[in-house]
Motif scaffolding. Structure first.
Motif, PDB file in Angstrom:
ATOM      1  N   LEU A   1      39.150  39.856  39.511  1.00  0.00           N
ATOM      2  CA  LEU A   1      39.293  38.720  40.415  1.00  0.00           C
ATOM      3  C   LEU A   1      38.320  37.612  40.019  1.00  0.00           C
ATOM      4  O   LEU A   1      37.281  37.872  39.414  1.00  0.00           O
ATOM      5  CB  LEU A   1      39.014  39.156  41.861  1.00  0.00           C
TER       6      LEU A   1
ATOM      7  N   HIS B   1      49.396  34.680  37.155  1.00  0.00           N
ATOM      8  CA  HIS B   1      49.499  35.779  38.114  1.00  0.00           C
ATOM      9  C   HIS B   1      50.883  36.425  38.120  1.00  0.00           C
ATOM     10  O   HIS B   1      51.137  37.332  38.912  1.00  0.00           O
ATOM     11  CB  HIS B   1      49.098  35.298  39.510  1.00  0.00           C
TER      12      HIS B   1
ATOM     13  N   VAL C   1      46.619  36.593  46.503  1.00  0.00           N
ATOM     14  CA  VAL C   1      45.945  36.108  45.304  1.00  0.00           C
ATOM     15  C   VAL C   1      45.268  34.779  45.593  1.00  0.00           C
ATOM     16  O   VAL C   1      44.103  34.561  45.274  1.00  0.00           O
ATOM     17  CB  VAL C   1      46.954  35.953  44.140  1.00  0.00           C
TER      18      VAL C   1
ATOM     19  N   GLU D   1      42.006  34.853  47.492  1.00  0.00           N
ATOM     20  CA  GLU D   1      40.775  35.268  46.829  1.00  0.00           C
ATOM     21  C   GLU D   1      39.888  34.084  46.465  1.00  0.00           C
ATOM     22  O   GLU D   1      38.674  34.185  46.388  1.00  0.00           O
ATOM     23  CB  GLU D   1      41.099  36.073  45.554  1.00  0.00           C
TER      24      GLU D   1
END
Length: 448
Positions: A39, A214, A312, A315
């Protein structure tokens, strides 16, 4: 007229089972990268009493272990995976001590310039999260700062590419700068007084590659779902219907979740995404076209995948001032990634499809797949590894399944006299492989 082959039915079935097992084995190795995803780190930057202060949310264990986060998509793949797992289990005070000992090495990889002058950085504090589920990145934060020269107007920030993606968010000013820095990239010149906020067009363009990244290579579950749609029938109409419904659905939930209207735990969403992969793949085995219920099911699963994309974004967030353009850019990147997956697989099976539909290009088909098979084999050969390392190598994880697909396409051409040879020798084995991976992910995400 097609020529009937001399192979016996038993030989054909045995060969089919052997190659089906091979493709199932190789696709199943994809399941090994489902956990420990890398991440980005998030740094909030603010000028405070003549110092430039950075509050950084990061995976401290990956830094201390020495994992190259640019070259690694999953910490399980890293040579330092054992050390990393040991660090994950350390008590907060012990890990803090380890990070402080590592700090001089990290400081050497940081770049903070003021009006072109390098600044010395100092570690101020470290806050390590408690030990919980070691399969989940624990919340940790560290703060460092640098003294600003008198009259400094602009700064530039970055760090070594081995530390991975860095999200920079300027705080305490109007129209703050927001940057997503990959592979050791340096930020733009950031005005300390503010005003460096990207325009809507800039944010749109910046977040397209973020969305693409992603899907390819990080979104293996989304890749397999899209391939599940593809292998139902590699024809334009059913493919367009399915992808359009999926796109519409995940766009809706991505927007709603990113705007804060929907918030569902990943513990619920992730297993359901895995289940969606199993459903579409298994249905491919029993149906030859779009069933009456499949459009509704795909739309529902698209809503789930949108929540996965939103997690995602959650984050590292999106810039407040250009939220909508950045969100649209991210979604465009996701769509381009999905279309790229479909395009690559279509090119892989195109010749087998032509032969199956009666085009007289048998010799050309064998030659093409032989070349592709050699190319995939060369990629694998250039990345030699033991069995354990091979199963976690990105090259093996992508090249080996593609090699298996090329072999299945050659089988489809070889047995072209059989009814629906492409479906029997390519679409069904690949769908079964996808279903196996999805089922493993479901069990892993629920029980492991």
């Amino acid at each position: 007229m097609r020529i009937t082959k001399s192979f016996s039915v038993r030989s054909r079935v045995s060969f089919f089972k052997a190659m089906s097992s091979a493709v199932l084995l190789w696709f199943t190795t994809l399941s090994m990268v489902a956990a420990h995803e890398v991440l980005p780190s998030i740094a909030d930057m603010e000028e405070v009493d003549g110092r430039l202060v950075f509050d950084v949310q990061a995976n401290l264990e990956s830094f201390v272990a020495g994992i190259d986060l640019t070259e690694t998509e999953d910490t399980n793949e890293a040579p330092e995976a054992t050390t990393y797992d040991e660090l994950r289990a350390l008590e907060p005070a012990v890990l803090e001590e380890r990070f402080r000992a590592f700090w001089p090495q990290m400081a050497a990889g940081l770049t903070v310039n003021a009006d072109g002058v390098p600044l010395a950085v100092e570690l101020e504090s470290v806050a390590v999260g408690s030990v919980g589920n070691v399969d989940v990145v624990r919340d940790s934060e560290f703060t460092f700062s640098a003294a600003l020269p008198e009259g400094a107007r602009n700064v530039q920030v970055g760090w070594d590419k081995a530390f991975g993606v860095l999200v920079i968010r300027q705080m305490g000013v109007d129209a703050p700068y927001d940057g997503y820095l990959e592979a050791g990239a340096q930020s733009d010149m950031i005005a300390l007084s503010g005003g460096g906020q990207p325009t809507g067009w800039q944010s749109f363009l910046r977040y397209i590659p973020v969305g693409f990244d992603h899907i390819v290579p990080k979104g293996l579950d989304h890749i397999l779902f899209v391939l599940g749609l593809f292998f139902l029938a590699a024809r334009m109409r059913p493919l367009i219907v399915q992808v359009s419904l999926f796109t519409l659905a995940h766009t809706i939930t991505l927007a709603l979740a990113a705007l804060g209207y929907v918030n569902i735990s990943g513990a619920i969403v992730e297993p359901l995404i895995a289940a969606s992969i199993v459903f579409v793949a298994v249905e491919n085995v029993f149906t030859r076209g779009i069933s009456p219920w499949r459009p509704f099911v795909i739309f529902g699963f698209g809503l789930l995948h949108g929540l996965g994309f939103a997690s995602v974004l959650g984050e590292f967030g999106l810039p407040d001032g250009t939220f909508v353009p950045a969100l649209i850019g991210f979604n465009v990147g996701v769509e381009v990634g999905q279309l790229a997956v479909i395009a690559v697989m279509f090119l892989c099976v195109w010749q087998a499809l032509r032969v199956d539909r009666g085009e007289n290009e048998v010799g050309q088909g064998f030659a093409l797949y032989a070349v592709l098979l050699v190319a995939a084999g060369a990629l694998i050969a250039l990345n030699p590894a033991g069995l354990a390392e091979a199963l976690e190598s990105p090259v093996w994880l992508f090249a080996a399944p593609l090699a298996a697909v090329f072999v299945l396409c050659m089988m489809s051409i070889q047995f072209r006299d059989q009814l629906e040879a492409y479906r029997r020798f390519v679409a069904i084995p690949c769908s079964l492989a996808i279903a196996v991976v999805g089922a493993y992910w479901f069990v892993e995400r629920v029980f492991l």
